[in-house]
Design an enzyme around this catalytic site. Sequence first.
Site, PDB file in Angstrom:
ATOM      1  CB  CYS A 162     -12.506   8.022  -3.402  1.00 40.86           C
ATOM      2  SG  CYS A 162     -12.618   8.878  -5.208  1.00 40.86           S
TER       3      CYS A 162
ATOM      4  NE  ARG B  29     -10.167   6.415   1.340  1.00 41.53           N
ATOM      5  CZ  ARG B  29      -9.626   5.273   1.523  1.00 41.53           C
ATOM      6  NH1 ARG B  29      -8.653   5.079   2.528  1.00 41.53           N
ATOM      7  NH2 ARG B  29      -9.133   4.262   0.636  1.00 41.53           N
TER       8      ARG B  29
ATOM      9  CD1 TRP C  61      -7.070  13.259  -4.871  1.00 37.52           C
ATOM     10  CD2 TRP C  61      -7.148  11.636  -6.653  1.00 37.52           C
ATOM     11  NE1 TRP C  61      -5.813  13.400  -5.675  1.00 37.52           N
ATOM     12  CE2 TRP C  61      -6.115  12.528  -6.655  1.00 37.52           C
ATOM     13  CE3 TRP C  61      -7.236  10.885  -7.487  1.00 37.52           C
ATOM     14  CZ2 TRP C  61      -4.985  12.036  -7.601  1.00 37.52           C
ATOM     15  CZ3 TRP C  61      -6.227  10.471  -8.318  1.00 37.52           C
ATOM     16  CH2 TRP C  61      -5.173  11.207  -8.289  1.00 37.52           C
TER      17      TRP C  61
ATOM     18  CG  ASN D 149     -11.826   4.241  -3.429  1.00 41.90           C
ATOM     19  OD1 ASN D 149     -11.107   5.058  -4.229  1.00 41.90           O
ATOM     20  ND2 ASN D 149     -11.291   3.781  -2.556  1.00 41.90           N
ATOM     21  N   GLY D 150     -12.191   3.780  -6.814  1.00 36.71           N
ATOM     22  CA  GLY D 150     -11.549   3.039  -7.819  1.00 36.71           C
ATOM     23  C   GLY D 150     -11.603   3.566  -9.319  1.00 36.71           C
TER      24      GLY D 150
ATOM     25  CD  GLU E 273       9.564  11.748   3.557  1.00 36.99           C
ATOM     26  OE1 GLU E 273       9.479  11.166   2.307  1.00 36.99           O
ATOM     27  OE2 GLU E 273       8.455  12.027   4.345  1.00 36.99           O
TER      28      GLU E 273
ATOM     29  CE  LYS F   7       6.451  14.447   3.923  1.00 38.34           C
ATOM     30  NZ  LYS F   7       6.278  13.051   3.709  1.00 38.34           N
TER      31      LYS F   7
ATOM     32  CD  GLU G 194       3.877  15.078   0.646  1.00 37.51           C
ATOM     33  OE1 GLU G 194       2.811  14.677   0.288  1.00 37.51           O
ATOM     34  OE2 GLU G 194       4.683  14.730   1.542  1.00 37.51           O
TER      35      GLU G 194
ATOM     36  CG  HIS H  29      28.342  14.835 -11.043  1.00 34.08           C
ATOM     37  ND1 HIS H  29      29.303  14.843 -11.965  1.00 34.08           N
ATOM     38  CD2 HIS H  29      28.531  14.571  -9.820  1.00 34.08           C
ATOM     39  CE1 HIS H  29      30.364  14.000 -11.163  1.00 34.08           C
ATOM     40  NE2 HIS H  29      29.821  13.904 -10.003  1.00 34.08           N
TER      41      HIS H  29
ATOM     42  CE  LYS I  16      -1.544   9.281   5.494  1.00 30.61           C
ATOM     43  NZ  LYS I  16      -0.447   9.961   5.341  1.00 30.61           N
TER      44      LYS I  16
HETATM   45  C1  F6R Z   1       4.104  11.412   0.954  1.00 32.25           C
HETATM   46  C2  F6R Z   1       2.949  10.745   0.918  1.00 32.25           C
HETATM   47  C3  F6R Z   1       3.048   9.643  -0.371  1.00 32.25           C
HETATM   48  C4  F6R Z   1       2.789   8.540   0.070  1.00 32.25           C
HETATM   49  C5  F6R Z   1       2.695   7.455  -0.973  1.00 32.25           C
HETATM   50  C6  F6R Z   1       2.690   6.004  -0.537  1.00 32.25           C
HETATM   51  O1  F6R Z   1       4.137  12.495   2.092  1.00 32.25           O
HETATM   52  O2  F6R Z   1       2.302  10.295   1.687  1.00 32.25           O
HETATM   53  O3  F6R Z   1       4.267  10.089  -0.995  1.00 32.25           O
HETATM   54  O4  F6R Z   1       4.395   7.947   0.894  1.00 32.25           O
HETATM   55  O5  F6R Z   1       1.493   7.760  -1.645  1.00 32.25           O
HETATM   56  O6  F6R Z   1       1.637   5.706   0.248  1.00 32.25           O
HETATM   57  P1  F6R Z   1       1.560   4.333   1.187  1.00 32.25           P
HETATM   58  O7  F6R Z   1       2.730   4.475   1.989  1.00 32.25           O
HETATM   59  O8  F6R Z   1       0.477   4.388   1.801  1.00 32.25           O
HETATM   60  O9  F6R Z   1       1.608   3.193   0.211  1.00 32.25           O
END
Ligand code: F6R
Length: 614
Positions: A2, A27, A74, A100-101, A487, A491, A494, A510, A609
């Site tokens: 948010c 956000r 969000w 936000n929260g 990772e 990517k 998501e 396994h 984010k």
């Molecule tokens: C994936 C991504 C999320 C963040 C996670 C932690 O691309 O962006 O998995 O890595 O939400 O966020 P931070 O690093 O801000 O604590």
Amino acid sequence: MCGIVGYTGKEQAYPILINGLKKLEYRGYDSAGIALEQENKIVVYKTKGKVSDLEEMLKGKNISSHTGIAHTRWATHGEPNSVNAHPHLSASGKIAIVHNGIIENYDVLKDTLIQDGIALKSETDTEILVNFIEKVKEETGKNLFEATQLALKRVIGAYAIVLMDIDMPGTLVVARKGSPLVIGLGRDGDYIVASDASPIIEKTKTVYYLDDDEVGILMPGEEMVITTLNNERINPKLTELDLTIEELEKGGFDYFMLKEIYEQPKSVYDSMRGRINTEQKIIRLGGIEPYENHILESDRMIIVGCGTSWHAGLVGEYLIEELARIPVEVEYGSEFRYRNPVIRPRDVVVGISQSGETADTLAALKLAKEKGALLLGICNVVGSSIARETHAGVYTHAGPEIGVASTKAFTAQVTVLLLMALRLGYLKGTIDRERYEKLLYELEKAPELIEKVLQTDLQVQQIARVYKNATNFLYLGRGVNFPVALEGALKLKEISYIHAEGYPAAEMKHGPIALIDENMPVLVIATKKGNYDKIVSNIREIKARKGKIIAIVTEGDKQVAELADHIIEIPEASEELSPLLATIPLQLLAYHIAVMLGRDVDKPRNLAKSVTVE
Ligand code: F6R
């Protein structure tokens, strides 16, 4: 999670608020809304969807106002529709709020409102909060600011809120606990508040980061007043932002994600800048220097993080154990905080977070602090909650990351972890001089090498075209490249919504090997250093089951090239450096597949984010 913006001052509020929302849309983008003060009333417009939908809705409407608040959501409580969208009005229509929260004791507060016969329109905890504040205001005869102080003492949960009240024209009341809020102090005595500094930077660089349990009142042309919930006055320490507008724009790229992938030569350089003395071959990490002896004498390090930052932590485990011989454990913030972990005073707990606001990572760190551990932070956002909660830390300095999928933040985190591992290994004497100097030399060259890897973009795009309709992907790596495989898979899933799994290559036997057939693309990180022969065997096993192999290999590789369906070459480098290089084609592959499938790369569905709720 948010985004909230508020403005009060001489200018028209609407353009400032709407542009602010656009900057904060990363956000959350389930719904958007705005409340404007107009001639003794507050008008609210809100809609399901994105900020552009709100803008569309407001065409032709009277939006003239000098005070307003706005929100991009969000969803947590209640489905994303226009009723649940913020701002929310109190029952009398006099007070508006953006939040936000999450309010955890919303049901207790709701009961008191229901007893008073207040009818709630939405399913949100936020509407309960604004009505609860109004109830306290009416019952005590206090003004909005004082009533907010009193009401928040009875609120459990996380919040950053901005309120306005018809009884206090031109005024914003702000408060925070657990969710970020920045107040910008404009030159003309106007105020702009937001979840992060990006909507503020165009107006002013002078800001105050509101702290937990602080409440503020902002009136144009008057000094800002910040207090505790007990009305004790706080002397706010102002900060000058070190951020440019260019850093917040796409700069000719179609998406922020692509821009951020391409920024990595610079962001990796920036994360090392001023930290390596090339002549003396010395690394200095000023933030943690006073704690180095403590770290060296510690029993173990525990790295906590979520998502991509957790993956960086796994790379860090490999690097710190290998080079500094300090035992490292890597934990998900969410698991660590709830399982009564064993934490001793001689433990060092390192929180890794791009945003510095991730609720689970923050809570894990607070728990470790209570148990007496030394806390270090590796954060990108300066002044963020995690940066402030930790005893010391190292900023990654990757610059603002706006694409929801993390890219440059990951490589900057890995760079900082490598610097840390080298520094500790050097001090401890666990790494011989020759290897130390070689790794340092290669690290300084990393931006150039990344630049070279970026030249594979076209080739990666062609591979993306071949596999864009696959429904599953497997990513395999060994050693320090196992987290890179995780990772890469994250990517892809998501942003393209294709199912992908990362595995340590040898684990394939396994279980996951059962999935392999001619329709399964398998991405293998098979660089020359590390367990090359072992990974070649793993590739043969996939080949024998007709899997399609996309291999990341060291320049000039022949063996894997003969086995794989596609290869992507990266420059030769020590194994410790390879995550910085091998990650890049995986980011590009995910990006191109997502674009080809028509996904909204920067705002993938259901994601936000900065995850400030658990
Ligand atoms: C994936 C991504 C999320 C963040 C996670 C932690 O691309 O962006 O998995 O890595 O939400 O966020 P931070 O690093 O801000 O604590």
